[in-house]
Design a protein around this motif. Structure first.
Motif, mmCIF file in Angstrom:
data_model
loop_
_atom_site.group_PDB
_atom_site.id
_atom_site.type_symbol
_atom_site.label_atom_id
_atom_site.label_comp_id
_atom_site.label_asym_id
_atom_site.label_seq_id
_atom_site.Cartn_x
_atom_site.Cartn_y
_atom_site.Cartn_z
ATOM 1 N N LYS A 1 0.810 -1.220 0.000
ATOM 2 C CA LYS A 1 0.000 0.000 0.000
ATOM 3 C C LYS A 1 0.843 1.271 0.000
ATOM 4 O O LYS A 1 0.493 2.242 -0.669
ATOM 5 C CB LYS A 1 -0.952 -0.004 1.191
ATOM 6 N N SER B 1 0.113 0.770 -9.224
ATOM 7 C CA SER B 1 -1.338 0.963 -9.271
ATOM 8 C C SER B 1 -1.740 1.795 -10.483
ATOM 9 O O SER B 1 -2.742 1.495 -11.137
ATOM 10 C CB SER B 1 -1.821 1.655 -7.996
ATOM 11 N N VAL C 1 -3.438 7.306 -8.071
ATOM 12 C CA VAL C 1 -4.470 6.325 -7.719
ATOM 13 C C VAL C 1 -3.847 5.170 -6.916
ATOM 14 O O VAL C 1 -2.688 4.809 -7.113
ATOM 15 C CB VAL C 1 -5.180 5.823 -9.000
ATOM 16 N N MET C 2 -4.638 4.654 -5.999
ATOM 17 C CA MET C 2 -4.191 3.543 -5.150
ATOM 18 C C MET C 2 -5.177 2.385 -5.306
ATOM 19 O O MET C 2 -6.350 2.602 -5.600
ATOM 20 C CB MET C 2 -4.185 3.968 -3.681
ATOM 21 N N THR D 1 -7.437 -0.041 -3.417
ATOM 22 C CA THR D 1 -8.017 -0.061 -2.067
ATOM 23 C C THR D 1 -8.564 -1.426 -1.678
ATOM 24 O O THR D 1 -8.785 -1.685 -0.500
ATOM 25 C CB THR D 1 -9.139 0.984 -1.937
ATOM 26 N N PHE E 1 -10.059 0.726 -7.060
ATOM 27 C CA PHE E 1 -9.095 1.829 -7.011
ATOM 28 C C PHE E 1 -9.666 3.017 -6.236
ATOM 29 O O PHE E 1 -10.887 3.209 -6.144
ATOM 30 C CB PHE E 1 -8.735 2.266 -8.437
ATOM 31 N N SER E 2 -8.768 3.844 -5.739
ATOM 32 C CA SER E 2 -9.164 4.998 -4.930
ATOM 33 C C SER E 2 -9.929 6.054 -5.725
ATOM 34 O O SER E 2 -10.581 6.905 -5.116
ATOM 35 C CB SER E 2 -7.927 5.636 -4.283
ATOM 36 N N ASP E 3 -9.895 6.006 -7.038
ATOM 37 C CA ASP E 3 -10.673 6.966 -7.834
ATOM 38 C C ASP E 3 -12.097 6.459 -8.083
ATOM 39 O O ASP E 3 -12.847 7.068 -8.836
ATOM 40 C CB ASP E 3 -9.973 7.287 -9.156
ATOM 41 N N ASP F 1 -14.059 0.360 -10.198
ATOM 42 C CA ASP F 1 -14.138 -0.991 -9.616
ATOM 43 C C ASP F 1 -14.759 -1.996 -10.582
ATOM 44 O O ASP F 1 -15.318 -2.997 -10.164
ATOM 45 C CB ASP F 1 -14.931 -0.972 -8.307
#
Length: 129
Positions: free
Chosen positions: A19, A38, A67-68, A70, A84-86, A89
């Motif tokens: 992470k 990522s 972006v990460m 998650t 993803f953090s944005d 999915d």
């Protein structure tokens, strides 16, 4: 960006999400190990949102450098879904796709950067284009 996938029948033996560095580390049964950022995975999502429903419908993914990942969710015994953090999915990453993304990382990433350049964009371009 659409990726042409050739079946390899390779299977991951281990998947680790780092992470802090935003790296997905994947070990395959042929002893290859790939560390995939990522941003790279987000840019190469094969979801309909990014690649459309046929050739020529691709949307160049920009502004994904921060972006990460998650969450990682299993999809049957052949893939994972990355969240993803944005908010993205809907991308399913099959074992063959992950293997291709790992083994062809330098070429695919270079091609992506060239497409950005050809579009007059960069990795830090604003999201409103």
């Amino acid at each position: 960006m659409r990726v042409k996938i050739t079946p390899t029948h390779r299977v991951p033996t281990e998947i680790k999400l780092h992470k802090v560095s935003a790296i997905l580390e994947i070990h395959f049964d042929d002893e290859s190990i790939y560390e995939l950022p990522s941003e790279y995975l987000r840019v190469f999502t094969q979801s309909a949102e990014a690649v459309g429903h046929g050739p020529g419908q691709e949307t160049l993914q920009i502004g994904k450098q921060d972006v990460m990942i998650t969450d990682i969710q299993p999809v049957g015994n052949y893939a994972i879904k990355l969240v993803f953090s944005d908010g993205h999915d809907t991308g399913i990453y099959s074992w063959d796709l992950l293997y291709k993304l790992g083994s062809d990382f330098p070429l695919l990433w270079s091609n992506y950067l060239e497409e950005l350049k050809a579009a007059g964009l960069s990795r830090r371009s604003p999201l409103t284009n």
